[in-house]
Design a protein around this motif. Structure first.
Motif, PDB file in Angstrom:
ATOM      1  N   ASP A   8       0.815  -1.217   0.000  1.00  0.00           N
ATOM      2  CA  ASP A   8       0.000   0.000   0.000  1.00  0.00           C
ATOM      3  C   ASP A   8       0.850   1.270   0.000  1.00  0.00           C
ATOM      4  OD1 ASP A   8       0.947  -0.078   2.571  1.00  0.00           O
ATOM      5  OD2 ASP A   8      -0.981   0.344   3.511  1.00  0.00           O
ATOM      6  N   THR A   9       2.115   1.135  -0.384  1.00  0.00           N
ATOM      7  CA  THR A   9       3.009   2.288  -0.412  1.00  0.00           C
ATOM      8  C   THR A   9       2.480   3.385  -1.334  1.00  0.00           C
ATOM      9  OG1 THR A   9       4.888   0.836   0.000  1.00  0.00           O
ATOM     10  CG2 THR A   9       5.377   3.039  -0.848  1.00  0.00           C
ATOM     11  N   GLU A  10       2.076   3.018  -2.532  1.00  0.00           N
ATOM     12  CA  GLU A  10       1.556   4.013  -3.483  1.00  0.00           C
ATOM     13  C   GLU A  10       0.296   4.686  -2.941  1.00  0.00           C
ATOM     14  OE1 GLU A  10       2.969   5.085  -6.325  1.00  0.00           O
ATOM     15  OE2 GLU A  10       4.666   3.807  -5.835  1.00  0.00           O
ATOM     16  N   LEU A  11      -0.573   3.908  -2.302  1.00  0.00           N
ATOM     17  CA  LEU A  11      -1.793   4.467  -1.727  1.00  0.00           C
ATOM     18  C   LEU A  11      -1.457   5.479  -0.640  1.00  0.00           C
ATOM     19  CD1 LEU A  11      -4.866   4.559  -1.391  1.00  0.00           C
ATOM     20  CD2 LEU A  11      -4.633   2.624   0.205  1.00  0.00           C
ATOM     21  N   ARG A  12      -0.534   5.121   0.238  1.00  0.00           N
ATOM     22  CA  ARG A  12      -0.135   6.046   1.314  1.00  0.00           C
ATOM     23  C   ARG A  12       0.510   7.309   0.754  1.00  0.00           C
ATOM     24  NH1 ARG A  12       0.392   3.644   6.747  1.00  0.00           N
ATOM     25  NH2 ARG A  12      -0.434   1.534   6.588  1.00  0.00           N
ATOM     26  N   LEU A  13       1.347   7.163  -0.268  1.00  0.00           N
ATOM     27  CA  LEU A  13       1.965   8.336  -0.886  1.00  0.00           C
ATOM     28  C   LEU A  13       0.907   9.237  -1.526  1.00  0.00           C
ATOM     29  CD1 LEU A  13       5.139   6.752  -2.530  1.00  0.00           C
ATOM     30  CD2 LEU A  13       5.043   8.233  -0.511  1.00  0.00           C
ATOM     31  N   ALA A  14      -0.063   8.632  -2.182  1.00  0.00           N
ATOM     32  CA  ALA A  14      -1.139   9.412  -2.808  1.00  0.00           C
ATOM     33  C   ALA A  14      -1.982  10.116  -1.751  1.00  0.00           C
ATOM     34  CB  ALA A  14      -2.008   8.508  -3.675  1.00  0.00           C
ATOM     35  N   GLU A  15      -2.288   9.439  -0.649  1.00  0.00           N
ATOM     36  CA  GLU A  15      -3.060  10.051   0.436  1.00  0.00           C
ATOM     37  C   GLU A  15      -2.298  11.210   1.066  1.00  0.00           C
ATOM     38  OE1 GLU A  15      -3.793   6.651   2.895  1.00  0.00           O
ATOM     39  OE2 GLU A  15      -5.703   6.194   1.901  1.00  0.00           O
ATOM     40  N   ASP A  16      -0.980  11.033   1.255  1.00  0.00           N
ATOM     41  CA  ASP A  16      -0.158  12.113   1.813  1.00  0.00           C
ATOM     42  C   ASP A  16      -0.109  13.308   0.866  1.00  0.00           C
ATOM     43  OD1 ASP A  16       0.354  10.644   4.076  1.00  0.00           O
ATOM     44  OD2 ASP A  16       2.359  10.000   3.445  1.00  0.00           O
ATOM     45  N   ALA A  17       0.057  13.042  -0.420  1.00  0.00           N
ATOM     46  CA  ALA A  17       0.086  14.124  -1.406  1.00  0.00           C
ATOM     47  C   ALA A  17      -1.255  14.855  -1.442  1.00  0.00           C
ATOM     48  CB  ALA A  17       0.429  13.569  -2.785  1.00  0.00           C
ATOM     49  N   LEU A  18      -2.351  14.124  -1.343  1.00  0.00           N
ATOM     50  CA  LEU A  18      -3.676  14.740  -1.337  1.00  0.00           C
ATOM     51  C   LEU A  18      -3.872  15.607  -0.092  1.00  0.00           C
ATOM     52  CD1 LEU A  18      -6.477  15.053  -2.588  1.00  0.00           C
ATOM     53  CD2 LEU A  18      -7.156  12.963  -1.377  1.00  0.00           C
ATOM     54  N   ARG A  19      -3.423  15.114   1.058  1.00  0.00           N
ATOM     55  CA  ARG A  19      -3.531  15.881   2.300  1.00  0.00           C
ATOM     56  C   ARG A  19      -2.738  17.182   2.208  1.00  0.00           C
ATOM     57  NH1 ARG A  19      -0.034  16.453   5.808  1.00  0.00           N
ATOM     58  NH2 ARG A  19       1.140  14.581   5.296  1.00  0.00           N
ATOM     59  N   VAL A  20      -1.512  17.106   1.692  1.00  0.00           N
ATOM     60  CA  VAL A  20      -0.669  18.293   1.540  1.00  0.00           C
ATOM     61  C   VAL A  20      -1.322  19.289   0.588  1.00  0.00           C
ATOM     62  CG1 VAL A  20       1.541  19.113   0.609  1.00  0.00           C
ATOM     63  CG2 VAL A  20       1.492  17.155   2.147  1.00  0.00           C
ATOM     64  N   GLU A  21      -1.858  18.800  -0.512  1.00  0.00           N
ATOM     65  CA  GLU A  21      -2.492  19.682  -1.488  1.00  0.00           C
ATOM     66  C   GLU A  21      -3.752  20.331  -0.919  1.00  0.00           C
ATOM     67  OE1 GLU A  21      -2.580  21.945  -4.705  1.00  0.00           O
ATOM     68  OE2 GLU A  21      -0.966  20.581  -4.153  1.00  0.00           O
ATOM     69  N   ARG A  22      -4.509  19.596  -0.123  1.00  0.00           N
ATOM     70  CA  ARG A  22      -5.697  20.176   0.514  1.00  0.00           C
ATOM     71  C   ARG A  22      -5.309  21.275   1.501  1.00  0.00           C
ATOM     72  NH1 ARG A  22      -9.232  14.680   1.489  1.00  0.00           N
ATOM     73  NH2 ARG A  22     -10.200  14.666  -0.563  1.00  0.00           N
ATOM     74  N   GLU A  23      -4.241  21.043   2.275  1.00  0.00           N
ATOM     75  CA  GLU A  23      -3.768  22.063   3.214  1.00  0.00           C
ATOM     76  C   GLU A  23      -3.296  23.302   2.458  1.00  0.00           C
ATOM     77  OE1 GLU A  23      -0.747  20.099   5.479  1.00  0.00           O
ATOM     78  OE2 GLU A  23      -2.183  18.939   6.656  1.00  0.00           O
ATOM     79  N   ARG A  24      -2.577  23.093   1.375  1.00  0.00           N
ATOM     80  CA  ARG A  24      -2.096  24.204   0.554  1.00  0.00           C
ATOM     81  C   ARG A  24      -3.266  24.990  -0.034  1.00  0.00           C
ATOM     82  NH1 ARG A  24      -1.345  24.748  -4.808  1.00  0.00           N
ATOM     83  NH2 ARG A  24       0.215  26.217  -5.507  1.00  0.00           N
TER      84      ARG A  24
END
Length: 114
Positions: A8-24
């Protein structure tokens, strides 16, 4: 017995990227809403200092373009932004003179219309 191994590495990376983009996006929306709410330069500079302290730094100092003999300075304090003036030449310190002209440090000057 059957074992399923799932990477689930790709899933976790995508979730982290989405969280960062939402905060931005939330930060940019707040900045846009705050700064577009007024055309008053003083209120905009104060709002910029408040936003910087809230989201980007522990303290903030905003140096406005020269008005007369000094440089208008707005700095953060625990009570809120404080206005002052500094008798200084921005040409003596690397960076501020370019910033006051709207040129990012290290970049080539952008031609101004006109």
């Amino acid at each position: 017995m059957v074992w399923w191994l799932l990477d689930d590495t790709e899933l976790r990376l995508a979730e982290d990227a989405l969280r960062v983009e939402r905060e931005r996006t939330a930060f940019l929306a707040e900045v846009s809403e705050t700064l577009s709410g007024t055309l008053n330069v003083e209120r905009c500079t104060e709002a910029t200092v408040r936003l910087a302290v809230r989201h980007l730094a522990d303290a903030a100092v905003l140096i406005a373009p020269a008005a007369g003999r000094g440089l208008p300075v707005i700095r953060s304090t625990p009570e809120g932004p404080v206005h002052g003036t500094v008798e200084a030449d921005p040409e003596t310190v690397p960076g501020p003179s370019e910033a006051l002209q709207g040129v990012p440090v290290g970049d080539r000057p952008v031609p101004r219309p006109g």
